[in-house]
Design an enzyme around this catalytic site. Sequence first.
Site, PDB file in Angstrom:
ATOM      1  N   ASP A  16      43.761  38.737  51.446  1.00  0.00           N
ATOM      2  CA  ASP A  16      44.779  39.234  50.523  1.00  0.00           C
ATOM      3  C   ASP A  16      45.418  40.508  51.078  1.00  0.00           C
ATOM      4  OD1 ASP A  16      44.020  37.212  48.808  1.00  0.00           O
ATOM      5  OD2 ASP A  16      42.651  38.490  47.671  1.00  0.00           O
TER       6      ASP A  16
HETATM    7  N1  URA Z   1      38.314  36.610  48.611  1.00  0.00           N
HETATM    8  C1  URA Z   1      39.284  37.293  47.971  1.00  0.00           C
HETATM    9  O1  URA Z   1      39.295  37.368  46.757  1.00  0.00           O
HETATM   10  N2  URA Z   1      40.235  37.866  48.717  1.00  0.00           N
HETATM   11  C2  URA Z   1      40.249  37.844  50.066  1.00  0.00           C
HETATM   12  O2  URA Z   1      41.136  38.427  50.686  1.00  0.00           O
HETATM   13  C3  URA Z   1      39.232  37.134  50.718  1.00  0.00           C
HETATM   14  C4  URA Z   1      38.272  36.525  49.965  1.00  0.00           C
END
Ligand code: URA
Length: 238
Positions: A102
């Site tokens: 993310d």
């Molecule tokens: N899980 C999440 O919630 N975000 C990420 O970036 C990776 C794994």
Amino acid sequence: MRLDKFLCDMQLGTRSQVKDCIKKGNVSVNGSTVKSPDYKLDENADSVSYMGKNVTYQSLYYYMLHKPMNVVTATKDSHDKTVMDLLPDANGKNLFPVGRLDKDTEGLLLITNDGELAHNLLSPKKHVKKTYYVECSGEIDSDKLHMLENGVDIGDEEPTCPAEVRLISQLDCSYTMELTITEGRFHQVKRMVQAVGGAVSYLKRLSMGSLSLDSNLPKGAYRPLTADEIARLKNNLY
Ligand code: URA
């Protein structure tokens, strides 16, 4: 380089598929059909044709990026800086990030042009472990930690697969932990923590398969994988 390895490196099939294809007479080097998979060629000078199409050799590249926050995991974006913008060496190598972190997640991101390795690392069938360092808040007692370990309902068809949880610290309703999952669902860690009544405030990926984030790599920096790191990543998969 062996002819069968050349074709595999170019993602034209598995070693046994390309061997079959070579034996059937579907591959030529400098205009002549070659039926021996172990034929040695100069990948930069010889002209290889596979099923009638020319194949140009492209080297495979592997980089570890320490992704910082506020950068999106994409090859292009009209608004935000992308992880590829952090790799000035990337131009012309057809590199792409393996999986997605993310925008507000930091940590290990593998960047490569090896489609076969990427496919295998991301395949749900391979159950590749990904370990995250998580800071979160909530009331997460030991029952809830066990729920995270056993699998939780995050609103998908199936609950999450079993995970490993290592609680590092707890102060009132603030927790730090390491969470190891074997899937890669959208926002998975945040949704898992949410499913047990918590909220993630900071997330960082520490490892993927045998590859761990280099603790000497500053945020936003990258480096090529070592030969050993590449070999271990591949050997643990196939
Ligand atoms: N899980 C999440 O919630 N975000 C990420 O970036 C990776 C794994």
